[in-house]
Design a protein around this motif. Structure first.
Motif, PDB file in Angstrom:
ATOM      1  N   ASP A 100       8.940  11.587  -4.473  1.00 37.77           N
ATOM      2  CA  ASP A 100       7.634  11.379  -5.106  1.00 37.77           C
ATOM      3  C   ASP A 100       6.876  10.187  -4.525  1.00 37.77           C
ATOM      4  O   ASP A 100       5.881   9.737  -5.106  1.00 37.77           O
ATOM      5  N   GLY A 101       7.356   9.667  -3.389  1.00 33.77           N
ATOM      6  CA  GLY A 101       6.670   8.538  -2.762  1.00 33.77           C
ATOM      7  C   GLY A 101       7.080   7.188  -3.289  1.00 33.77           C
ATOM      8  O   GLY A 101       6.565   6.162  -2.829  1.00 33.77           O
ATOM      9  N   SER A 102       8.005   7.142  -4.251  1.00 39.52           N
ATOM     10  CA  SER A 102       8.456   5.853  -4.796  1.00 39.52           C
ATOM     11  C   SER A 102       9.169   5.057  -3.708  1.00 39.52           C
ATOM     12  O   SER A 102       9.806   5.633  -2.817  1.00 39.52           O
ATOM     13  N   LEU A 103       9.070   3.742  -3.809  1.00 43.24           N
ATOM     14  CA  LEU A 103       9.738   2.886  -2.838  1.00 43.24           C
ATOM     15  C   LEU A 103      11.238   2.904  -3.092  1.00 43.24           C
ATOM     16  O   LEU A 103      11.705   2.525  -4.164  1.00 43.24           O
ATOM     17  N   ILE A 104      11.976   3.393  -2.126  1.00 39.90           N
ATOM     18  CA  ILE A 104      13.426   3.363  -2.221  1.00 39.90           C
ATOM     19  C   ILE A 104      13.980   2.764  -0.931  1.00 39.90           C
ATOM     20  O   ILE A 104      13.383   2.883   0.132  1.00 39.90           O
ATOM     21  N   ASP A 105      15.134   2.102  -1.048  1.00 35.63           N
ATOM     22  CA  ASP A 105      15.741   1.473   0.131  1.00 35.63           C
ATOM     23  C   ASP A 105      16.121   2.533   1.160  1.00 35.63           C
ATOM     24  O   ASP A 105      16.487   3.663   0.799  1.00 35.63           O
ATOM     25  N   ASP A 128      -2.923  12.135  -5.481  1.00 30.77           N
ATOM     26  CA  ASP A 128      -1.852  11.255  -5.006  1.00 30.77           C
ATOM     27  C   ASP A 128      -0.971  11.917  -3.942  1.00 30.77           C
ATOM     28  O   ASP A 128      -0.203  11.236  -3.247  1.00 30.77           O
ATOM     29  N   LEU A 129      -1.072  13.252  -3.798  1.00 29.52           N
ATOM     30  CA  LEU A 129      -0.190  13.962  -2.868  1.00 29.52           C
ATOM     31  C   LEU A 129      -0.312  13.465  -1.417  1.00 29.52           C
ATOM     32  O   LEU A 129       0.714  13.295  -0.737  1.00 29.52           O
ATOM     33  N   ALA A 159      -2.948  23.666   2.488  1.00 30.11           N
ATOM     34  CA  ALA A 159      -3.934  22.857   3.205  1.00 30.11           C
ATOM     35  C   ALA A 159      -3.403  21.458   3.515  1.00 30.11           C
ATOM     36  O   ALA A 159      -3.804  20.836   4.504  1.00 30.11           O
ATOM     37  N   LEU A 160      -2.475  20.961   2.685  1.00 30.95           N
ATOM     38  CA  LEU A 160      -1.923  19.624   2.890  1.00 30.95           C
ATOM     39  C   LEU A 160      -0.789  19.599   3.915  1.00 30.95           C
ATOM     40  O   LEU A 160      -0.284  18.531   4.252  1.00 30.95           O
ATOM     41  N   GLY A 161      -0.360  20.776   4.383  1.00 27.42           N
ATOM     42  CA  GLY A 161       0.652  20.805   5.436  1.00 27.42           C
ATOM     43  C   GLY A 161       2.036  21.214   4.998  1.00 27.42           C
ATOM     44  O   GLY A 161       2.993  21.117   5.776  1.00 27.42           O
TER      45      GLY A 161
END
Length: 381
Positions: A100-105, A128-129, A159-161
């Motif tokens: 989901d785009g969250s910051l993970i190590d 947000d996608l 359309a977003l790929g």
């Protein structure tokens, strides 16, 4: 492209702390006792693997070309990264799930090992996608949109790929501005109306089928296929009726018409067949007429998607009883509730139904319907 393997009850294979032995038992049952052919046919099985399973046991008991291993998107420790490197070198396809785009190590290192990234598009806003997809696109990952609810969401994702798509969208109709059934489906709808009309006689059914040369030829080819395993070749519609009976011939003539609707995905026909047979099995010891009604309800539950029209418009042209219409339109009444449970089970939601000692289970009915529909679909094609 594949079928996702889901487990019922309280099991969460995506839990990093999921017990390795429990995961192992589930996978051995799925791949060994049931078998991949039953579960996924010629396609790979997409299965979520718990971190502890990979660290303590290793790869699942399946060839690299027969599975896609899904790893939940969370911070990966060095031991897991090393194992994923070995799996990738061994030829396994690895997918990062629920990203989901969250910051993970280690996200970039993790994505370097995962050639596929799955995004639940129902949980991320359309605005947000693009941000969520930035890193996967930079890494050159193949994008899979999950929980795609309708064709509008499908078009946005395309359309977003995104390359592949999972969700309810393909079993939903594409509703256009005009009301009614698209022109390409009108002939099929008229034929379906004739075939599903009340207590049809032997003579009427022979006339309806014989008047459509394409339907007659397709039905005879199907009746003579290995699916029926008849002792001799059937050469006419009348002979098929005499040998198999009106109820059986009408059922399969209806399936033939449905499978002949233009531009219908094979998987959608297969879905209708699975629902139809599963509903029929769950009827248990009901009378043949009751089982036939439930088969019809399951089969026509995808009629709106087949004909790209609202279900109400489709039913306006079909001579179904109020009980069948209510089940199909609103999932109400005992038969509608049964259909709702069947549809929920196929989504991996694992509902419960009132049962007796002699009642077939949802799991058993699904497994039987899966094998039966695969065989029937091959013969219909």
């Amino acid at each position: 492209m594949g079928y996702e393997l889901r487990f019922g009850g309280s099991v969460d294979l995506g839990d990093p702390a999921m017990d390795a032995k429990a995961t192992s038992a589930l996978l051995v049952e799925a791949f060994g006792d049931i078998g991949l052919e039953t579960l996924a046919g010629r396609h790979p099985a997409w299965v979520t693997i718990a971190r502890n399973f990979l660290v303590e046991i290793g790869p699942p008991p399946v060839r690299p070309d027969r599975a896609v291993l899904q790893i939940k998107a969370y911070s990966a420790r060095e031991d897991l990264l090393q194992i994923l490197q070995k799996l990738a070198r061994s030829g396994y396809t690895i997918a990062l799930d629920e990203y989901d785009g969250s910051l993970i190590d280690n996200v970039e290192e993790l994505m370097g090992l995962c050639s596929i990234v799955r995004v639940d598009v129902s949980a991320v806003s359309a605005e947000d996608l693009p941000r969520v997809l930035r890193v996967p696109k930079m890494q050159g990952a193949m994008l899979v949109a999950t929980e795609v609810g309708d064709h509008a969401a499908f078009e946005r994702c395309k359309a977003l790929g995104f390359t592949y798509f999972q969700g309810e969208y393909f079993a939903q109709p594409r509703i256009f501005r005009h009301r009614g059934v698209a022109t390409a489906g009108l002939g099929s709808l008229r034929r379906l109306s004739e075939l599903t009309a009340g207590d049809i006689s032997f003579e009427d059914l022979e006339r309806i089928i014989s008047s459509d040369i394409g339907l007659s030829l397709k039905l005879l080819r199907y009746v003579n296929s290995a699916f029926f395993a008849l002792p001799r070749t059937v050469g006419s519609v009348r002979e098929a009726l005499a040998m198999l009976g009106v109820r059986t011939v009408r059922r399969w003539a209806t399936v033939m018409v449905i499978s002949s609707i233009p531009d219908v995905p094979d998987e959608l026909v297969a879905l209708g067949l699975r629902r139809a047979h599963m509903c029929e099995i769950l009827a248990g010891s009901a009378l043949p007429e009751e089982r036939e009604t439930l088969f019809t309800i399951g089969l026509f539950s995808v009629a709106d998607a087949l004909l790209n029209a609202p279900m109400a418009d489709v039913l306006d042209s079909l001579p179904f009883t109020e009980e069948i219409q209510t089940a199909l339109l609103r999932r109400e009444g005992p038969k509608g509730e049964l259909l709702a449970a069947v549809a929920a089970y196929e989504r991996g939601e694992f509902p419960t139904l009132p049962t007796t000692d002699s009642s077939p289970s949802l799991a058993g009915a699904y497994r039987s319907a899966l094998a039966w529909a695969d065989e029937a679909s091959r013969a219909v094609a």
